[in-house]
Design a protein around this motif. Structure first.
Motif, PDB file in Angstrom:
ATOM      1  N   ALA A 185       0.799  -1.226   0.000  1.00 26.89           N
ATOM      2  CA  ALA A 185       0.000   0.000   0.000  1.00 26.89           C
ATOM      3  C   ALA A 185       0.835   1.281   0.000  1.00 26.89           C
ATOM      4  O   ALA A 185       0.554   2.208  -0.767  1.00 26.89           O
ATOM      5  N   PRO A 186       1.886   1.390   0.835  1.00 29.38           N
ATOM      6  CA  PRO A 186       2.671   2.639   0.837  1.00 29.38           C
ATOM      7  C   PRO A 186       3.303   2.953  -0.509  1.00 29.38           C
ATOM      8  O   PRO A 186       3.494   4.131  -0.843  1.00 29.38           O
ATOM      9  N   PHE A 187       3.624   1.924  -1.301  1.00 36.16           N
ATOM     10  CA  PHE A 187       4.220   2.159  -2.611  1.00 36.16           C
ATOM     11  C   PHE A 187       3.181   2.747  -3.567  1.00 36.16           C
ATOM     12  O   PHE A 187       3.481   3.649  -4.341  1.00 36.16           O
ATOM     13  N   ALA A 188       1.964   2.219  -3.509  1.00 37.96           N
ATOM     14  CA  ALA A 188       0.893   2.774  -4.342  1.00 37.96           C
ATOM     15  C   ALA A 188       0.633   4.229  -3.967  1.00 37.96           C
ATOM     16  O   ALA A 188       0.444   5.098  -4.835  1.00 37.96           O
ATOM     17  N   ILE A 232       3.721   6.542  -5.047  1.00 40.72           N
ATOM     18  CA  ILE A 232       3.743   6.747  -6.500  1.00 40.72           C
ATOM     19  C   ILE A 232       2.623   7.697  -6.908  1.00 40.72           C
ATOM     20  O   ILE A 232       2.807   8.580  -7.751  1.00 40.72           O
ATOM     21  N   ALA A 233       1.446   7.537  -6.294  1.00 39.98           N
ATOM     22  CA  ALA A 233       0.323   8.434  -6.593  1.00 39.98           C
ATOM     23  C   ALA A 233       0.660   9.874  -6.236  1.00 39.98           C
ATOM     24  O   ALA A 233       0.357  10.802  -6.985  1.00 39.98           O
ATOM     25  N   ARG A 234       1.318  10.066  -5.099  1.00 42.72           N
ATOM     26  CA  ARG A 234       1.712  11.419  -4.702  1.00 42.72           C
ATOM     27  C   ARG A 234       2.713  12.008  -5.695  1.00 42.72           C
ATOM     28  O   ARG A 234       2.609  13.175  -6.086  1.00 42.72           O
ATOM     29  N   SER A 235       3.695  11.197  -6.086  1.00 38.28           N
ATOM     30  CA  SER A 235       4.751  11.688  -6.960  1.00 38.28           C
ATOM     31  C   SER A 235       4.230  12.093  -8.329  1.00 38.28           C
ATOM     32  O   SER A 235       4.729  13.041  -8.936  1.00 38.28           O
ATOM     33  N   TYR A 236       3.219  11.371  -8.819  1.00 40.93           N
ATOM     34  CA  TYR A 236       2.716  11.622 -10.171  1.00 40.93           C
ATOM     35  C   TYR A 236       1.366  12.337 -10.186  1.00 40.93           C
ATOM     36  O   TYR A 236       0.816  12.591 -11.253  1.00 40.93           O
ATOM     37  N   GLY A 237       0.823  12.645  -9.006  1.00 35.78           N
ATOM     38  CA  GLY A 237      -0.492  13.273  -8.960  1.00 35.78           C
ATOM     39  C   GLY A 237      -1.576  12.361  -9.483  1.00 35.78           C
ATOM     40  O   GLY A 237      -2.538  12.811 -10.120  1.00 35.78           O
ATOM     41  N   ALA A 238      -1.431  11.064  -9.225  1.00 35.25           N
ATOM     42  CA  ALA A 238      -2.367  10.066  -9.755  1.00 35.25           C
ATOM     43  C   ALA A 238      -3.466   9.731  -8.747  1.00 35.25           C
ATOM     44  O   ALA A 238      -3.350  10.012  -7.549  1.00 35.25           O
ATOM     45  N   LYS A 239      -4.514   9.138  -9.255  1.00 32.44           N
ATOM     46  CA  LYS A 239      -5.624   8.668  -8.433  1.00 32.44           C
ATOM     47  C   LYS A 239      -5.470   7.168  -8.205  1.00 32.44           C
ATOM     48  O   LYS A 239      -5.100   6.424  -9.114  1.00 32.44           O
ATOM     49  N   VAL A 240      -5.745   6.713  -6.977  1.00 35.85           N
ATOM     50  CA  VAL A 240      -5.638   5.295  -6.642  1.00 35.85           C
ATOM     51  C   VAL A 240      -7.022   4.676  -6.560  1.00 35.85           C
ATOM     52  O   VAL A 240      -7.922   5.218  -5.915  1.00 35.85           O
ATOM     53  N   ARG A 245     -11.928   0.467   5.805  1.00 34.99           N
ATOM     54  CA  ARG A 245     -10.508   0.166   5.966  1.00 34.99           C
ATOM     55  C   ARG A 245      -9.686   0.684   4.789  1.00 34.99           C
ATOM     56  O   ARG A 245      -8.612   1.278   4.982  1.00 34.99           O
ATOM     57  N   LEU A 246     -10.195   0.501   3.581  1.00 38.18           N
ATOM     58  CA  LEU A 246      -9.476   0.987   2.401  1.00 38.18           C
ATOM     59  C   LEU A 246      -9.451   2.513   2.351  1.00 38.18           C
ATOM     60  O   LEU A 246      -8.442   3.113   1.976  1.00 38.18           O
ATOM     61  N   ASN A 247     -10.568   3.136   2.722  1.00 34.13           N
ATOM     62  CA  ASN A 247     -10.606   4.602   2.753  1.00 34.13           C
ATOM     63  C   ASN A 247      -9.577   5.156   3.739  1.00 34.13           C
ATOM     64  O   ASN A 247      -8.899   6.144   3.462  1.00 34.13           O
ATOM     65  N   GLU A 248      -9.444   4.513   4.891  1.00 34.95           N
ATOM     66  CA  GLU A 248      -8.472   4.944   5.884  1.00 34.95           C
ATOM     67  C   GLU A 248      -7.047   4.730   5.381  1.00 34.95           C
ATOM     68  O   GLU A 248      -6.157   5.551   5.611  1.00 34.95           O
ATOM     69  N   GLN A 249      -6.836   3.620   4.666  1.00 36.36           N
ATOM     70  CA  GLN A 249      -5.499   3.288   4.176  1.00 36.36           C
ATOM     71  C   GLN A 249      -5.037   4.252   3.083  1.00 36.36           C
ATOM     72  O   GLN A 249      -3.846   4.568   2.976  1.00 36.36           O
ATOM     73  N   LEU A 250      -5.991   4.739   2.289  1.00 37.76           N
ATOM     74  CA  LEU A 250      -5.658   5.581   1.137  1.00 37.76           C
ATOM     75  C   LEU A 250      -6.055   7.037   1.328  1.00 37.76           C
ATOM     76  O   LEU A 250      -6.083   7.804   0.366  1.00 37.76           O
ATOM     77  N   ASN A 251      -6.329   7.429   2.568  1.00 40.66           N
ATOM     78  CA  ASN A 251      -6.913   8.757   2.791  1.00 40.66           C
ATOM     79  C   ASN A 251      -5.973   9.912   2.454  1.00 40.66           C
ATOM     80  O   ASN A 251      -6.411  11.051   2.327  1.00 40.66           O
ATOM     81  N   SER A 252      -4.670   9.645   2.284  1.00 42.00           N
ATOM     82  CA  SER A 252      -3.732  10.737   2.020  1.00 42.00           C
ATOM     83  C   SER A 252      -3.608  11.081   0.537  1.00 42.00           C
ATOM     84  O   SER A 252      -2.895  12.014   0.171  1.00 42.00           O
TER      85      SER A 252
END
Length: 258
Positions: free
Chosen positions: A29-32, A35-43, A79-86
């Motif tokens: 999860a932290p890698f996804a 990478i999303a932060r670095s490229y401004g991508a949506k997960v 759980r997924l929302n909490e994991q990807l909330n950033s």
């Protein structure tokens, strides 16, 4: 990660993070996210539940099963929302065939990259990715980033550059080495030296062992494996090699099918 001109930098817009909520998936999860932060991508965070077998229970129990499934799905969404909330994200909780669901989402969401965690090895020493991760590697039309059980590296805050390094001892005839070195250098896009320091190396031996050895020597942050369909499920790099690299690498592995 669509095909782009050689001079263009890679752009990622949509990343699919597949999870079964296991420790292996949590490690990926932290890698996804990074990478999303670095490229401004949506997960797109995805979990797929097995279909309930209503034929195996009495009809009066169906309501209870439906309520239990709905409750479980809500907990998984939370759980997924909490994991990807950033990062910008959406959550998909599916039911049925996992690989089919993920394949459909890749097409529907125009996914550029799939991120998935993998398991360890069997007692026989053979690599075990888990059936789902293996099917994704074989079938996904986009690159797949696998995070194996030995990955302990800390994520860089910004994308890193490729370090230049000297070629080690080569046991191949010099003319073969020269030929392969030319081919390797041709793979480097024009202008790449403006933002990194490309380096090339040719070694002889078992592919998986050599890939892992060189990656460890370089303290690599990422291994990229090119794979192209041959006949049936055969790959340019056979799945045995891919399995071993993914399962034993101490950094994530990006598999790109041609």
């Amino acid at each position: 990660m669509k095909a782009v001109p050689a001079k263009a930098r890679i752009a990622l817009k949509n990343i699919l993070f597949a999870t079964d909520f296991s420790p292996a998936a949590d490690a990926a999860a932290p890698f996804a996210i990074q990478i999303a932060r670095s490229y401004g991508a949506k997960v797109c965070g995805v979990h797929v539940n097995a279909l309930n077998d209503y034929a195996a229970v009495a009809p009066e129990a169906w309501t209870v099963m439906v309520e239990a499934s709905e409750k479980e799905a809500k907990e998984q969404i939370q759980r997924l929302n909490e994991q990807l909330n950033s990062v910008e994200h959406e959550v998909v909780i599916g039911q049925g065939n996992i690989t089919e669901t993920i394949t459909n989402l890749i097409k529907e969401r125009e996914i550029d990259l799939v991120v998935v965690g993998t398991r360890g090895r069997t007692k026989l020493g053979k690599a075990l990715l888990g059936s789902v991760a293996e099917q994704i590697l074989r079938q996904a039309p986009c690159p797949v980033l696998t995070v194996g059980p030995h990955v302990t590296m800390e994520l860089p805050r910004e994308p890193g550059s490729i370090e230049n390094w000297q070629t080690g001892e080569l046991v191949s005839p010099s003319e073969v080495v020269d030929s392969k070195m030319r081919k390797l250098r041709q793979l480097v896009p024009p202008g790449a030296e403006l933002w990194c320091q490309p380096g090339c190396c040719v070694e002889q031996g078992a592919p998986a062992e050599k890939i892992l050895t060189v990656a460890n020597r370089l303290q690599a942050d990422l291994i990229v494996l090119g794979a192209r369909p041959a006949k049936g499920l055969a790959m340019h790099l056979d799945m045995g090699t891919v399995h071993k690299v993914v399962s034993q690498a101490t950094c994530p592995v990006l598999t790109v099918r041609g």
